[in-house]
Design a protein around this motif. Structure first.
Motif, PDB file in Angstrom:
ATOM      1  N   PRO A  78       0.833  -1.202   0.000  1.00 35.73           N
ATOM      2  CA  PRO A  78       0.000   0.000   0.000  1.00 35.73           C
ATOM      3  C   PRO A  78       0.865   1.249   0.000  1.00 35.73           C
ATOM      4  O   PRO A  78       1.863   1.337   0.720  1.00 35.73           O
ATOM      5  N   ALA A  79       0.495   2.223  -0.832  1.00 28.67           N
ATOM      6  CA  ALA A  79       1.249   3.481  -0.933  1.00 28.67           C
ATOM      7  C   ALA A  79       0.277   4.613  -1.230  1.00 28.67           C
ATOM      8  O   ALA A  79       0.365   5.295  -2.250  1.00 28.67           O
ATOM      9  N   GLY A  80      -0.699   4.775  -0.358  1.00 26.90           N
ATOM     10  CA  GLY A  80      -1.729   5.781  -0.565  1.00 26.90           C
ATOM     11  C   GLY A  80      -1.192   7.196  -0.519  1.00 26.90           C
ATOM     12  O   GLY A  80      -0.021   7.443  -0.215  1.00 26.90           O
ATOM     13  N   GLY A  81      -2.088   8.136  -0.797  1.00 27.14           N
ATOM     14  CA  GLY A  81      -1.732   9.543  -0.756  1.00 27.14           C
ATOM     15  C   GLY A  81      -2.065  10.236  -2.062  1.00 27.14           C
ATOM     16  O   GLY A  81      -2.657  11.312  -2.074  1.00 27.14           O
ATOM     17  N   HIS A  82      -1.679   9.641  -3.179  1.00 26.40           N
ATOM     18  CA  HIS A  82      -2.099  10.191  -4.474  1.00 26.40           C
ATOM     19  C   HIS A  82      -3.593   9.923  -4.635  1.00 26.40           C
ATOM     20  O   HIS A  82      -4.370  10.813  -4.960  1.00 26.40           O
TER      21      HIS A  82
END
Length: 285
Positions: free
Chosen positions: A190-194
């Motif tokens: 997981p690499a949310g933010g965008h």
């Protein structure tokens, strides 16, 4: 604005046992143009960048996957669905579906498209592929309601959703993971933010070469080479949480000495990945 200098990764890399017949290919489907000043902090207004819209095929005996879908046959219609200030001149090449057909790819082997996130320039090609979509629950909820999910909602109608979660351990600085084949060759984090459910896809090849497909943590290679974020205005417009994007970017920059980092829209980031050969080339013609 740039991120703080990272502590580069110095520990052991995660174990991986990719099968010998695993392979990676790029399927460029087109480009669109934007000014570097809007793409990366410190970019010049006179510098025009060609943003890549490229799908990546992971061939694996356990089933093939595409990372993102690139442009589809209906990309002109998809661009018209965007807010006027988001539209950009684009060039459509051959869609991922057409390129797969060109080489006689067995569609029964294609398990689906693993989307790094659901913005239009990553999912347009679903209109031509019509295969299952691999997506996190968080990203599916984001795409169902956010204005930037309009194209995804259109092209995904009637398609199977393969929703997955992260039940695996921390991986390369990210807090959790999902090992697609159970052999460490394709690991999603997981690499949310965008967007709320954006992901990074780590791929390890039989040669030992490693890749990180980071979606839109940064749009251009300067995000990796000098830690340059998106300009302030674009962070406000494009990201749901710029601070979380910054954290993800720090994590992948720290890995840049031990693997190839591929921002989705940097044309030259794909240079080391071979094109999908035509049937004639594969036959030695």
């Amino acid at each position: 604005m740039t991120i703080a200098p990272p502590d580069f990764w110095s520990g052991p890399l995660p174990a991986a046992a990719p099968p010998e017949d695993m392979a990676l290919h790029r399927l460029p489907t087109g480009t669109y143009r934007t000014r570097a000043a809007f793409a990366v902090t410190g970019g010049a207004f006179r510098d025009v960048r060609e943003f890549a819209a490229t799908a990546v095929l992971i061939s694996h005996p356990g089933g093939d996957l595409l990372i993102d879908a690139g442009f589809g046959a209906g990309v002109a219609e998809h661009v018209r669905m965007l807010a006027r200030f988001e539209r950009a001149p684009f060039t459509l090449g051959r869609t991922a579906a057409q390129q797969l057909e060109d080489v006689g790819h067995d569609r029964a082997r294609l398990r689906g498209v693993l989307v790094t996130h659901t913005h239009w320039d990553h999912v347009s090609g679903l209109d031509s592929l019509r295969v299952p979509i691999w997506i996190t629950g968080e990203e599916r909820r984001y795409a169902a309601t956010d204005s930037h999910g309009a194209v995804f909602r259109s092209v995904s109608k009637g398609l199977e959703m393969h929703e997955y979660g992260f039940d695996g351990p921390a991986h390369l600085g990210f807090p959790a993971s999902s090992d697609v084949h159970g052999d460490g060759s394709v690991v999603v984090v997981p690499a949310g933010g965008h967007t709320h459910g954006s992901v990074v896809v780590f791929v390890t090849l039989p040669t030992g070469e490693r890749y990180a497909f980071i979606g839109d943590l940064t749009w251009q290679s300067e995000g990796i080479t000098r830690g340059a974020q998106r300009p302030w205005l674009m962070r406000r417009v494009a990201d749901v949480d710029a601070a979380t994007v910054r954290l993800g970017l720090q994590r992948v920059v720290a890995l840049s000495r031990v693997m190839r980092i591929v921002p989705a829209h940097d044309l030259h980031a794909y240079d080391s990945i071979p094109l999908l050969a035509t049937r004639q080339t594969r036959a030695g013609a």
